[in-house]
Design a protein around this motif. Sequence first.
Motif, PDB file in Angstrom:
ATOM      1  N   GLY A  65       0.832  -1.206   0.000  1.00  0.00           N
ATOM      2  CA  GLY A  65       0.000   0.000   0.000  1.00  0.00           C
ATOM      3  C   GLY A  65       0.864   1.252   0.000  1.00  0.00           C
ATOM      4  N   LEU A  66       1.907   1.224   0.854  1.00  0.00           N
ATOM      5  CA  LEU A  66       2.840   2.362   0.897  1.00  0.00           C
ATOM      6  C   LEU A  66       3.555   2.528  -0.438  1.00  0.00           C
ATOM      7  N   VAL A  67       3.912   1.397  -1.077  1.00  0.00           N
ATOM      8  CA  VAL A  67       4.599   1.464  -2.371  1.00  0.00           C
ATOM      9  C   VAL A  67       3.713   2.168  -3.410  1.00  0.00           C
ATOM     10  N   VAL A  68       2.420   1.761  -3.442  1.00  0.00           N
ATOM     11  CA  VAL A  68       1.491   2.382  -4.404  1.00  0.00           C
ATOM     12  C   VAL A  68       1.389   3.884  -4.137  1.00  0.00           C
ATOM     13  N   ARG A  69       1.308   4.260  -2.873  1.00  0.00           N
ATOM     14  CA  ARG A  69       1.205   5.671  -2.476  1.00  0.00           C
ATOM     15  C   ARG A  69       2.464   6.438  -2.881  1.00  0.00           C
ATOM     16  N   TYR A  88       4.447   5.697  -5.297  1.00  0.00           N
ATOM     17  CA  TYR A  88       4.440   5.857  -6.758  1.00  0.00           C
ATOM     18  C   TYR A  88       3.497   6.977  -7.181  1.00  0.00           C
TER      19      TYR A  88
END
Lengths: 118, 177
Positions: free
Chosen positions: A94-98, A100
């Motif tokens: 979730g943090l990775v998507v955010r 990006y």
Amino acid sequence: MIDVIATRYYYLATFLLLGVGTYMMIGNRNIVKKVIGVNIFQTGIFLFFIASAYLEGANPPVLTTEAPHVSPLPHVLILTAIVVGVSLTAVALGLVVRIYDEYGTLDADTLWEVRADE
Amino acid sequence: MIGLEFALLGFVFACALATAVLRDVLGSIIAFAAYSLGIAIIWVVLQAPDVGLTEAAVGAGVTTVLFLLTITKTVRPSGERTLERLDLPALGVSVVLVGVLATTLGALPPIGGAETPVATSEVTGYYLEHAYKEAGVKNAVTAVLAAYRGFDTLGEAVVVYSAGVGILVVLQREVFA
């Protein structure tokens, strides 16, 4: 030396998997691959626990089978750890998507530069 | 049996290496799914079928889906190279870690031996002897998970719930779409 390894090869495999996990967490620049590295490190530790519960010639800890049984406790701990690990992975991704969405990159080095400029 | 074990460990380690060196994240994720499946078979070989089932469903299944969802929402590094460039400092750290851990190998109990601390432990004996009488379940793992260590499992549920809330907060959403 040889007979130490011959009776403890699962522990050796654990150490090697911890090594691969560490390499991925430090060496890979893509943050998704860092998260995969965390997962590999984690399964290395699971292997240590399950291997320590193993008993030569024993049955699974299901009481309909003949004794001896392997110990159920490490299995329970690892079942809990697998579920917690997935929760951890989900939050990390979730943090990775955010990240990006915010910075438009998944490269750890580029992220450092972008953050330094701010 | 020992041949199977070495084959599985070799397969798992090869998949882990492939995951580390493949540059394409999609390739890396597929190698990781194969790795999880190999590990699930190792759990069955080590007489832990419950852990094997969970690993196959959750490790190889749900985790892979989560990774795939992430790369559909973000980006796949494109480029001409198949393999990642080797990072020497990171390689140094991991070699040192493996080296230090390997020095403890001789002090660990042999795997599968009758006098390993886990097998001879009082706790193991107690669970195996009383699980059916006290919890009424023939599967000792279920008995320990749901009855003896039920509070642990409650804590686990709290962790999963917090993770769900955490994802919604991080993605600034109100519901899972």
